[in-house]
Design a protein around this motif. Structure first.
Motif, short mmCIF file in Angstrom:
data_model
loop_
_atom_site.label_atom_id
_atom_site.label_comp_id
_atom_site.label_asym_id
_atom_site.label_seq_id
_atom_site.Cartn_x
_atom_site.Cartn_y
_atom_site.Cartn_z
N ASP A 55 6.92 5.34 -15.61
CA ASP A 55 7.65 6.50 -16.13
C ASP A 55 8.51 6.15 -17.65
OD1 ASP A 55 10.37 6.53 -15.11
OD2 ASP A 55 9.43 5.86 -13.35
N GLY B 77 1.46 2.96 -16.87
CA GLY B 77 1.79 3.48 -15.53
C GLY B 77 3.22 3.75 -15.14
N ASN C 115 11.40 3.81 -16.23
CA ASN C 115 11.17 2.41 -16.01
C ASN C 115 10.86 1.69 -17.02
OD1 ASN C 115 11.99 1.95 -13.09
ND2 ASN C 115 10.65 3.80 -12.59
N GLU D 90 0.81 -1.12 0.06
CA GLU D 90 -0.11 0.01 0.05
C GLU D 90 0.80 1.23 -0.06
OE1 GLU D 90 -2.77 -0.03 3.04
OE2 GLU D 90 -1.10 -0.35 4.88
N ALA D 91 2.18 1.16 0.32
CA ALA D 91 3.03 2.29 0.34
C ALA D 91 3.79 2.54 -1.05
CB ALA D 91 4.18 2.01 1.44
N TYR D 92 3.51 1.67 -1.76
CA TYR D 92 4.09 1.64 -3.35
C TYR D 92 3.40 2.61 -4.15
CZ TYR D 92 6.80 -2.85 -2.61
OH TYR D 92 7.82 -3.83 -2.29
N SER D 93 4.15 3.25 -5.16
CA SER D 93 3.75 3.98 -6.13
C SER D 93 3.00 3.10 -7.34
CB SER D 93 4.45 4.87 -6.83
OG SER D 93 5.46 4.17 -7.44
N LYS D 94 2.37 3.53 -8.25
CA LYS D 94 1.50 2.58 -9.09
C LYS D 94 2.62 1.81 -9.99
CE LYS D 94 -1.39 1.99 -12.97
NZ LYS D 94 -2.00 2.57 -14.36
N GLY D 95 3.72 2.73 -10.20
CA GLY D 95 4.96 2.23 -11.04
C GLY D 95 5.75 1.09 -10.53
N MET D 96 5.83 1.46 -9.03
CA MET D 96 6.43 0.17 -8.23
C MET D 96 5.66 -0.90 -8.26
SD MET D 96 7.65 2.64 -5.06
CE MET D 96 8.29 1.46 -3.92
N LYS D 97 4.35 -0.76 -8.11
CA LYS D 97 3.42 -1.97 -8.20
C LYS D 97 3.46 -2.67 -9.40
CE LYS D 97 -0.16 0.13 -4.87
NZ LYS D 97 -1.11 0.99 -4.90
#
Lengths: 293, 236
Positions: free
Chosen positions: A173, A171, A176, A140-147
């Motif tokens: 950048d 989603g 990435n 839940e602490a991840y950004s969309k890109g991390m997910k």
């Protein structure tokens, strides 16, 4: 109709695939035929709602009730049991993780369903997508890109032969997105068969050995991106002078084209570029639709 | 077995990390306290209360099922809402393994709670075989409830509404204890009626096997029908 090449090295073969959602009046897939060679990156390029994701969902057995024939390594998809899911990996279009679990826990949970010998080292996977500092944080602490990067490594963690990626750079950048494209190319280099859906011309162009244009559940063309661009572009170069004067010249034997040489000498050159069509332009020419719908 | 343990551990992590679910784990403690201390006090203080003790035991046993009915329903609803359910559709886990992995521990936990409840309650002498048999029937409410809710709802908000409705449906056959004559059999259309009658017979020292058999068959048929519907929807 797109060409279906008949060779013995087919990983996926689809013939006349039709599918209709139970609550829909029209067919979402209207007779798709295509094949994917072992070690090939094949792409479905089309706008939203064209049937790209539906076709993939049928292929990874989330959607049942299709008509037509699907073969995976020469065996009917309907005859594959749960061992099929050890053979495939799926990178979903949207992030789908347990938000209260950490990235490591999410990966370990789904990895636990595969034979231990097949599972890659979790830390290496997180390092591969530069998420190692976040692996013990709740998702839940991840950004969309991390997910999305977590989606990616979950799909490949059991070393599958066939990979389905639905909008793999959505989603992300640009940096990435490029890294994920590079990882997909690495997977191809390792012999994986990869089926990508995308509405990104850039992703299709860079990744795919062949693409199919899909619109309204139908395939309109299938070929390599370069062949499509060559077929629908112009073999010409456009020269623009700082004075604003513009001329186009045929590329064959351009070095011996006196008119071209004289034009270059006639003023200071502002721009020179080829008139090769982009995949976007080819798509519009063939389908009459734009990709970004 | 490995999958059951893995998924159960993950489920308990999810429950303990979600304050709204974690608090429900305390429900049985409250229930046991009421049965062990409050009910005997009420029965002693108000003699008119005594004939209804068996009805309170029915409610207590069914309330034991509500803890995991709610918690497991919410875990699966969250899983659907966050599209994690899709991932289970593409891993080498059969449908029956998935259902067993998600429902076996809540079921067994509920059975154990009720076995303990019938042992520690101070009102009736209940044989162990009858106790375990009736507790196994009562526990079946959990999987039927969880699969039923998750066959219908799409998100947490809908889930809260339907959970209230399901609670009413589960508890509705309580009314049968207050209705004279043969009208009570109309509640036989609800599976929990047979569960309630089994508990009632158990506490009254009467024969329980016929109600048990009907209850098991009824709940198992419901479970099989609902799970077919659930499995069609859940992974999409």
């Amino acid at each position: 109709m797109p060409e279906v090449r008949l060779t013995s090295n087919k990983m996926i073969k689809v013939e006349d695939l039709q599918f209709q959602y139970p609550n829909s009046d029209v067919k979402t897939l209207k007779g798709l035929s295509f094949s994917i060679e072992r070690g090939e990156v094949f792409g479905f390029l089309g706008p939203s709602g064209a049937g790209k994701s539906t076709a993939q969902k049928v292929l990874y057995k989330i959607l049942q009730g299709y008509t037509g024939r699907i073969e995976i390594e020469g065996k009917d998809l309907k005859d594959w049991g749960k061992d099929y899911f050890s053979k495939i990996g799926v990178g979903f279009e949207l992030p789908n993780h347990y938000l209260k679990l950490t990235g490591r826990e999410n990966l370990a949970l789904f990895g636990s369903f595969y034979p231990n010998s097949a599972i890659k080292d979790i830390r290496e996977l997180f390092e591969m997508v530069e998420l190692q500092d976040a692996m013990d944080k709740p998702v839940e602490a991840y950004s969309k890109g991390m997910k999305m990067r977590l989606n990616f490594i979950r799909a490949i963690q059991h070393n599958p032969d066939i990979l389905f990626f639905d909008e793999p750079t959505s989603g992300l950048d640009p940096v990435n997105a490029q890294k994920i494209r590079n990882h997909i190319l690495d997977l191809k280099a390792n012999g994986k068969t990869i089926f990508v859906t995308t509405h990104s011309m850039h992703t299709a162009d860079e990744l795919c050995d062949r693409v199919s244009f899909i619109v309204d559940g139908e395939l309109r063309a299938t070929d390599s991106p370069q062949t499509l661009k060559d077929q629908y572009g112009k073999e010409e170069v456009r020269v623009e002078l700082k004075s604003g004067e513009i001329k186009e010249f045929a590329l064959p034997s351009i070095g011996e084209n006196q008119a071209f040489i004289d034009f270059l000498k006639s003023g200071e050159v502002s721009h020179i570029h080829t008139l090769e069509a982009s995949l976007d332009e080819v798509f519009i020419q063939i389908t009459g639709q734009t990709l970004h719908v | 077995m490995k999958n059951i343990i893995t998924l159960s551990v993950a489920d308990f992590k999810l429950i303990f990390r979600d304050p709204s679910l974690r608090s429900f784990l305390g429900l049985p403690i409250l229930l046991f306290a009421l049965v062990i201390w409050l009910l005997p006090y009420l029965a002693q203080t108000y003699p008119g209360f005594e004939p209804y003790i068996s009805v309170f035991m029915v409610v207590a046993a069914v309330e034991n099922t509500q803890m995991f009915s709610f918690i497991s329903s919410m875990v699966l609803i969250d899983e659907k809402e966050n599209s994690v359910a899709q991932v289970y559709g593409v891993v080498p886990l059969s449908n029956s393994e998935y259902l067993l992995s998600r429902l076996a521990i809540p079921y067994l936990f509920t059975v154990c709670l009720n076995v303990i409840l019938f042992i520690v309650q101070p009102f009736y002498h209940i044989g162990l075989i009858e106790n375990i048999s009736v507790s196994m029937l009562v526990g079946l409410i959990v999987p039927v409830y969880v699969i039923g809710i998750n066959s219908i709802v799409k998100n947490r908000m809908q889930g809260m509404v339907y959970i209230k409705a399901f609670n009413l449906i589960v508890l509705a056959p309580i009314a049968a204890f207050f209705i004279p004559g043969k009208w009570e059999w109309i509640f036989g259309l609800l599976p929990s009626h047979w569960v309630f009658q089994s508990i009632q017979n158990l506490t009254n020292g009467e024969e329980v096997w016929m109600n048990l058999l009907i209850g098991f068959v009824f709940l198992m048929i419901m479970f099989l029908l609902l799970s077919r519907h659930f499995l069609k929807k859940h992974f999409n």
